[in-house]
Write a protein that holds these residues in place. Structure first.
Motif, short mmCIF file in Angstrom:
data_model
loop_
_atom_site.label_atom_id
_atom_site.label_comp_id
_atom_site.label_asym_id
_atom_site.label_seq_id
_atom_site.Cartn_x
_atom_site.Cartn_y
_atom_site.Cartn_z
N ILE A 117 0.86 -0.92 0.03
CA ILE A 117 -0.30 0.07 0.44
C ILE A 117 0.82 1.45 0.02
O ILE A 117 0.54 2.54 -0.20
CB ILE A 117 -1.21 -0.15 1.10
CG1 ILE A 117 -2.09 -1.08 1.17
CG2 ILE A 117 -1.78 1.43 1.16
CD1 ILE A 117 -2.65 -1.92 2.89
N TYR A 133 -8.45 2.92 4.68
CA TYR A 133 -8.34 1.11 4.08
C TYR A 133 -8.95 0.51 4.88
O TYR A 133 -7.99 0.61 5.66
CB TYR A 133 -6.78 2.05 4.00
CG TYR A 133 -6.38 1.02 2.83
CD1 TYR A 133 -6.87 -0.70 2.93
CD2 TYR A 133 -5.61 1.18 1.44
CE1 TYR A 133 -6.31 -1.72 1.88
CE2 TYR A 133 -5.91 0.14 1.12
CZ TYR A 133 -5.41 -1.22 0.86
OH TYR A 133 -5.45 -1.77 -0.02
N LEU A 154 -8.95 -3.34 5.55
CA LEU A 154 -8.89 -4.86 4.94
C LEU A 154 -9.31 -5.80 5.39
O LEU A 154 -9.52 -5.62 6.66
CB LEU A 154 -6.74 -4.37 4.99
CG LEU A 154 -6.24 -6.14 4.32
CD1 LEU A 154 -6.44 -6.63 2.77
CD2 LEU A 154 -5.03 -6.02 4.96
N SER A 197 -4.89 -2.88 -4.82
CA SER A 197 -5.18 -1.72 -4.12
C SER A 197 -4.73 -0.54 -4.95
O SER A 197 -4.63 0.45 -4.44
CB SER A 197 -4.05 -2.36 -2.65
OG SER A 197 -3.25 -1.20 -1.90
#
Length: 239
Positions: free
Chosen positions: A37, A58, A60, A105
């Motif tokens: 990332i 973000y 995940l 991503s």
């Protein structure tokens, strides 16, 4: 599994940066994902010549099933990642394929950069409205695919070449027009979009698609300029 992961850490927080959320049980996956990332974030800063000003979440997930069960977004089967234009949330699962994770991503991060950059430019120009609403979906998704694949990949070339060489007009399987929104689907929006964006970069110079984002306030009224708002194809023609 329906809620957002509880553990969080910050990445690239010098400006807006990323607030990274994951379940404690997914720590091993998160540790593998974090440098991917961060590398993608730096890569996009270079390509966009822009650093996001707002910190964004973000989120995940450790598996695709957990991702589908989330109540952070309404996610349908087949969706591999999602970015909100409203609250800037970004979410995707880790599917076990490191290369695929990197591409998905980067695609979603490219959306994040696009949203924030266009809005920053619009605020600077003191526009009334959001220029994103005037940019066609094929350009938004094509741009994200272009950056995620670092240009044109063999799959995109193969799919679009077949569309050109073996058209079937009765089934809508044909290259229609450069500016056509086309049928809503993966091929026309994502892959033909990617090829169109690559063409613009190759034909009119590296960085051309960023010029489009920089000038996107011209797509709506009240941009502080005397000239009326332009259609997307008119903006490209001017540039």
């Amino acid at each position: 599994a329906g809620a957002a992961p509880k553990y969080a850490t910050s990445l690239g927080a010098a400006t807006g940066g990323v607030r990274f959320y994951f379940y404690e049980r997914a720590r091993q996956v998160a540790e593998r994902a974090a440098p991917v990332i961060e590398e993608a974030y730096r890569y996009l800063v270079d390509r966009f010549q822009y650093v996001p000003t707002e910190t964004f979440p973000y989120i995940l997930y450790n598996s695709y099933q957990e991702f589908l069960q989330t109540n952070v977004f309404a996610v349908s089967e087949g969706t591999l990642g999602v970015t909100s234009t409203e609250d800037l949330k970004l979410s995707l699962p880790y599917l076990g394929d490191h290369r695929l994770f990197d591409e998905i991503s980067t695609h979603e991060l490219a959306h994040q950069f696009t949203i924030q950059k266009v809005r920053t430019v619009a605020e600077t120009e003191k526009t009334f409205g959001d220029p994103l609403q005037a940019i066609p979906l094929w350009f938004i998704e094509g741009l994200a695919e272009f950056y995620a694949k670092r240009g044109l990949d063999p799959e995109a070339e193969m799919l679009v070449r077949d569309l050109m060489v073996n058209p079937d007009l009765m089934k809508g399987y044909a290259f229609l027009d450069f500016f056509s929104p086309g049928p809503y689907g993966y091929l026309w929006i994502y892959k033909v979009g990617q090829v169109r964006v690559a063409f613009l970069e190759e034909e009119y110079g590296a960085g051309f698609i960023q010029r489009v984002l920089n000038e996107s306030p011209r797509l709506i009224s009240g941009s502080g300029r005397d000239s009326p708002s332009l259609k997307f194809e008119e903006l490209l023609e001017r540039l």
